[in-house]
Design a protein around this motif. Structure first.
Motif, mmCIF file in Angstrom:
data_model
loop_
_atom_site.group_PDB
_atom_site.id
_atom_site.type_symbol
_atom_site.label_atom_id
_atom_site.label_comp_id
_atom_site.label_asym_id
_atom_site.label_seq_id
_atom_site.Cartn_x
_atom_site.Cartn_y
_atom_site.Cartn_z
ATOM 1 N N SER A 1 0.763 -1.215 0.071
ATOM 2 C CA SER A 1 0.244 -0.114 -0.005
ATOM 3 C C SER A 1 0.805 1.100 0.000
ATOM 4 O O SER A 1 2.073 1.225 0.098
ATOM 5 N N VAL A 2 0.219 2.306 -0.063
ATOM 6 C CA VAL A 2 0.900 3.648 -0.195
ATOM 7 C C VAL A 2 -0.059 4.676 0.954
ATOM 8 O O VAL A 2 -1.153 4.120 1.075
ATOM 9 N N MET A 3 0.471 5.621 1.268
ATOM 10 C CA MET A 3 -0.161 6.463 2.081
ATOM 11 C C MET A 3 -1.218 7.535 1.268
ATOM 12 O O MET A 3 -0.589 8.056 0.105
ATOM 13 N N ALA A 4 -2.318 7.647 1.655
ATOM 14 C CA ALA A 4 -3.099 8.454 0.911
ATOM 15 C C ALA A 4 -4.143 9.205 1.871
ATOM 16 O O ALA A 4 -4.906 8.566 2.580
ATOM 17 N N ASN A 5 -4.022 10.400 2.163
ATOM 18 C CA ASN A 5 -4.675 11.538 3.129
ATOM 19 C C ASN A 5 -4.653 10.799 4.727
ATOM 20 O O ASN A 5 -5.568 10.613 5.201
ATOM 21 N N GLY A 6 -3.393 10.250 4.909
ATOM 22 C CA GLY A 6 -3.171 9.761 6.074
ATOM 23 C C GLY A 6 -3.562 8.331 6.432
ATOM 24 O O GLY A 6 -3.368 7.767 7.555
ATOM 25 N N LYS A 7 -4.051 7.586 5.445
ATOM 26 C CA LYS A 7 -4.493 6.470 5.430
ATOM 27 C C LYS A 7 -3.789 5.716 4.573
ATOM 28 O O LYS A 7 -3.036 6.171 3.585
ATOM 29 N N LEU A 8 -3.979 4.190 4.678
ATOM 30 C CA LEU A 8 -3.310 3.149 3.656
ATOM 31 C C LEU A 8 -4.276 2.863 2.520
ATOM 32 O O LEU A 8 -5.538 2.733 2.923
ATOM 33 N N ALA A 9 -3.740 2.932 1.365
ATOM 34 C CA ALA A 9 -4.444 2.561 0.184
ATOM 35 C C ALA A 9 -3.788 1.582 -0.781
ATOM 36 O O ALA A 9 -2.334 1.693 -0.930
ATOM 37 N N VAL A 10 -4.238 0.604 -1.279
ATOM 38 C CA VAL A 10 -3.897 -0.396 -2.105
ATOM 39 C C VAL A 10 -3.065 -0.149 -3.124
ATOM 40 O O VAL A 10 -3.540 1.024 -4.034
ATOM 41 N N TYR A 11 -1.888 -0.479 -3.404
ATOM 42 C CA TYR A 11 -1.088 0.423 -4.830
ATOM 43 C C TYR A 11 -1.002 -0.841 -5.565
ATOM 44 O O TYR A 11 -0.581 -1.939 -5.402
#
Length: 504
Positions: A482-492
């Motif tokens: 994952s990566v960081m997106a707006n302070g949360k984890l998002a699948v990459y």
């Protein structure tokens, strides 16, 4: 004076517990633990006593002499049948005389002269010796009309009056034939955690079901039923990162370069042959290319297959101590927890843990830190240098993280996980551990600090990589990269599905 444990199987009559306590007192034994619960099994009692060797022998000899000491766990035969009784006074009494003489324990009896079959009695029996089954049937057949509904010699259909025999048979199914002494010890330890969790308000049957479900889920997802979710990323012109999520437990990572491969964590030992077949499918099957196996921490779902590889295995010295002591809480404030110690032994047993022979431990802190984490070593794989960061001991003592600022990689082990990316099946399996140890972290406060610091390190690395358009990849111990997106984890990136025996 030593601490001993044993299992007693007593008659369900007043005074049985008192008689056993009298024998223990007679030989100056001190009872440290006793557990009996009619809701689980009406005849089985677990003891831990402190005594000298000679006193313990006298205690167990006398308990054995009166028939209280349980030394074997042979499955009982189960027989369910219908018998047609004459409609006269004393008919049931006469029938029960035959079952009593045979030493049969009635698990079920059902009769109603206003029902659909007013002359039919349905009976289920648990029989302690298979040799008497045929004799009993011959006796009954000579006097009554019989219909056999079920005759089971595996112990799978026994009722709850012999709960621990049923449980032992289910454990045998998972691990293969084992000595009764081992199974009795395993039962005593399982009973101990059930006692601990009951004190916290848990249902004892859920404890035993969760123990079995842990092993049964591993077995049910191995072999032809094995699958994995796969991600693949080009890190440099010559280095590719693979992430493989097995059905249960932690992820396995491989960094592949033209000259060598490095494996980060290994999954459960029970999956090893399945994983080897999967790696071959992705062109990674040549084990001679693996120059090093890096273990992030001591849980079996991360390092349980590490003993299968000939390459040196690198780990923290505290991780090595956890493998030696067989207790995932070693070195933590939870070290004395019976839950943690039992869970470690149980999972290692069911998952076929293979301890590595060639182990190299990371060095002492170098004086360099990344955020709050000391750097205790580094590895180079092609162009990529990975620093080894020493954790705080939140999830387990000795858990480490791997970091490359230049190429945007954080292997966060079990301190940062994208739970939203986990399938329901994986989440359900993970919940078994959370229930059995109440928390998968040996120190929840430190685990929170680790998570916050690692996510901050990922955001800092993202900012440094922003001019190049690249991202910091967070490779958690479970779930998708994952990566960081707006302070949360998002699948990459994309996720592919591998299934044993099928093309991706």
């Amino acid at each position: 004076m030593k601490k001993f444990s044993f299992v007693a199987h007593m008659p369900d009559t007043p005074g049985s517990l008192h008689r056993a306590a009298e024998i223990i007192k007679k030989y100056e034994g001190n009872i440290n633990r006793i557990q009996f619960d009619r809701r689980i099994d009406p005849g089985t009692v677990f003891y831990e006593v402190t005594a000298s060797d000679s006193s313990y022998k006298k205690i167990t000899d006398e308990l054995a002499f009166i028939g209280y000491l349980q030394s074997s766990l042979k499955p009982l035969d189960f027989l369910k049948f219908c018998v047609y009784l004459p409609n006269r006074p004393g008919a049931l009494y006469e029938f029960l005389g035959f079952t009593t003489s045979a030493g049969a324990n009635i698990a079920l009896i059902d009769f109603d002269d206003k029902g659909r079959h007013p002359d039919r009695l349905t009976v289920s029996l648990n029989l302690e010796q298979s040799a008497i089954v045929d004799r009993l049937l011959d006796t009954l057949k000579s006097r009554y009309r019989l219909e056999i509904i079920e005759y089971d010699k595996t112990g799978k259909h026994l009722d709850d009056t012999v709960f621990y025999v049923r449980f032992a048979q289910a454990v045998r199914d998972l691990i293969g034939e084992s000595e009764d002494a081992f199974l009795l010890s395993f039962l005593a330890e399982t009973n101990h955690i059930a006692q601990e969790l009951m004190d916290r308000g848990c249902n004892p049957h859920q404890v035993f079901e969760s123990v079995l479900a842990t092993g049964q889920t591993m077995r049910a997802t191995s072999g032809e039923h094995f699958y994995a979710d796969v991600q693949q990323f080009r890190i440099t012109d010559t280095a590719t990162l693979f992430c493989f999520q097995p059905p249960c437990g932690g992820s396995l990572f491989i960094i592949d370069t033209p000259k060598e491969r490095v494996m980060i964590d290994t999954c459960y030992g029970i999956y090893h042959h399945d994983i080897m077949a999967m790696l071959s499918r992705y062109g990674l099957g040549d084990m001679s290319r693996i120059s090093r196996v890096i273990v992030t921490h001591a849980d079996a779902d991360h390092c349980g297959a590490s003993g299968f590889f000939s390459a040196p295995v690198s780990m923290h010295h505290a991780t090595l101590e956890i493998l030696r002591t067989n207790n995932r809480a070693y070195g933590s404030r939870s070290e004395g927890s019976v839950l943690e110690e039992f869970y470690t032994k149980m999972v290692n047993l069911f998952s076929k843990f293979n301890v590595p022979a060639d182990v190299e431990c990371f060095s002492a802190p170098t004086g360099i830190t990344r955020g709050i984490f000391p750097v205790i070593g580094s590895f180079r794989i092609g162009e990529i240098e990975l620093e080894v960061l020493d954790g705080l001991g939140g999830h387990t003592c000795g858990q480490v993280f791997l970091y490359s600022k230049e190429y945007g990689l954080i292997f966060a082990a079990d301190s940062v996980i994208n739970f939203g990316s986990m399938t329901k099946e994986r989440a359900d399996y993970s919940s078994l551990a959370a229930f059995l140890v109440t928390s998968v972290n040996v120190d929840s406060d430190l685990a929170k600090q680790e998570r916050v610091a690692l996510m901050a390190l990922a955001e800092e690395t993202d900012r440094a990589l922003a001019p190049s358009g690249r991202r910091c990849l967070i490779c958690g111990g479970h779930g998708a990269v994952s990566v960081m997106a707006n302070g949360k984890l998002a699948v990459y990136g994309d996720i592919m599905r591998y299934e044993a025996g099928r093309d991706s």
